[in-house]
Write an enzyme that holds these catalytic residues in place. Structure first.
Site: not given
Ligand code: PLP
Length: 385
Positions: A67-68, A148, A206, A242, A330
């Protein structure tokens, strides 16, 4: 341990692991020899399956590391390829840090002007305000398909229509939504003009039961963001390097499984959610459920717990074997107030009094009953003086 942080990451699914291991091939998909070409066939078949799941064309699927990376490629790439006179980025409140920080970087290093869009109390992006922010100076806009933290689901089609009408390029972050919400890239894009409307959409493996390090950015054939990575020209030159064939197969498998199971799994989670929320209302009436009561991710329960710091609750629950999240970052060991909760109209102190519980494929009703009891006890311990 009872794991209730599936929105952070969810376990690798057995079927996905098998497909992933089965696709550890010898051969670079860019090589012209037989081994390379066999590898390429497997890769392109995975691309077709991902495209079918996300409602795009195979050529539009760019595999990334998650995602990032997808969000960064979309935002920085579209910014870099913008028309000269456009210098604003339309940014709803409450976006994920991948978006916030990429836009922050574009603002500080590239002089982008940030145009914020306030959220409704439910966490929804008001489409009319979003539309109002899209004028001729907007280089691009971005929005979450589903949030999220709150789990609130936005009107992706409406946001995409607004961007198409205004002639502004839109990126949608579907990382939290994919799996639970059907993604229809071509349908949402509609007949938008080249370079405008929905042009890019991010997903991450993930969050779906595929390995960390897999993901994709759908990039419209009618858009040409600049790449972040330069090299061998793979994937339309948008993401050199790749290609990870096994990762692509794993992502395709996870998306297909989610599609096949979506209706039943969403209904199952929604039922557990409703029962949990009702139980909490009865046993700890001070707790407030945040987000949109009607349109939310079925596995997410975002709570405001007046008088109890979310981090303290999280530690108490962790000691009892429950993994949940405060949802916010955090920094230097100190819990930051959630910018998402503040965007719903709460103060900084209140925005520290939150927990995000996110259920997934492994969550059972019995686990949530045990969790509810543990939460009610922990909350009462922290708020009874
Ligand atoms: C909405 C949203 N966007 C982007 C990301 C970043 O995804 P990744 O962890 O795959 O880099 C996340 C992960 O928490 C997310 O929830």
């Amino acid at each position: 341990m009872i794991y209730l942080d599936h929105a952070a990451t969810t376990p690798l699914r057995d079927e996905v692991r098998d497909a992933w291991l089965g696709a550890q091939l010898v051969g670079n998909a860019s090589s012209v020899h037989g081994a390379g070409q066999s590898a390429r066939r497997v890769l392109e078949e995975a691309r077709e399956r991902v495209a079918a799941s996300l409602g795009s064309q195979p050529i539009e699927v760019v595999f990334t590391s998650g995602g990032t990376e997808s969000v960064n490629l979309a935002l920085k790439g579209l910014w870099s390829a913008r028309a000269e006179r456009r210098d604003a980025i339309v940014l709803p409140d409450g976006e994920h840090h991948a978006t916030l920080d990429a836009v922050g970087w574009l603002a500080s290093r590239e002089g982008a002007r940030v145009r914020a869009v306030a959220l409704e109390e439910t966490g929804r992006i008001p489409v009319s305000d979003f539309r109002d922010a899209l004028d001729g100076s907007a280089a691009l806009a971005t929005a979450l398909v589903a949030a999220n933290e709150t789990g609130t689901i936005n009107d992706a089609a409406g946001l995409a229509r607004a961007a198409a009408e205004a002639g502004v390029a839109l990126h949608l972050d579907a990382v939290a939504a994919a799996g639970h919400v059907p993604i229809d890239f071509a349908g949402w894009r509609g007949s938008a003009p080249a370079g405008a409307g929905l042009v890019a959409l991010s997903v991450s493996g993930h969050k779906l039961g595929a390995p960390v390090g897999t993901g994709a950015l759908v990039v419209s054939r009618h858009a040409a963001p600049d790449p972040l990575l330069h090299g061998g020209g793979q994937q339309r030159g948008l993401r050199a390097g790749t290609q990870d064939i096994a990762g692509a197969v794993a992502l395709a498998t996870a998306l297909e499984l989610a599609d096949a199971e979506r209706d039943a799994e969403n209904a199952r989670l929604e039922e557990i959610r409703a029962r949990t929320v009702a139980e909490l209302a009865e046993r700890a009436p001070g707790i407030v459920v945040l987000g949109d009561p009607a349109r939310h991710l079925p596995g997410t329960i975002h709570l405001h717990l007046p008088g109890a710091v979310g981090e303290s609750l999280m530690f108490l629950l962790d000691q009892r074997g429950f993994s949940v999240s405060t949802g916010s970052a955090c920094q230097a060991g100190v819990a930051e107030p959630s910018h998402v909760v503040m965007a719903l109209g709460y103060t900084a102190d209140e925005a520290r009094q939150v927990l995000r519980i996110s259920m997934g494929a492994t969550t059972t009703p019995a686990e949530m009953e045990d969790f509810t009891t543990a939460l009610v006890e922990a909350y009462s311990r922290l708020t009874t003086h």
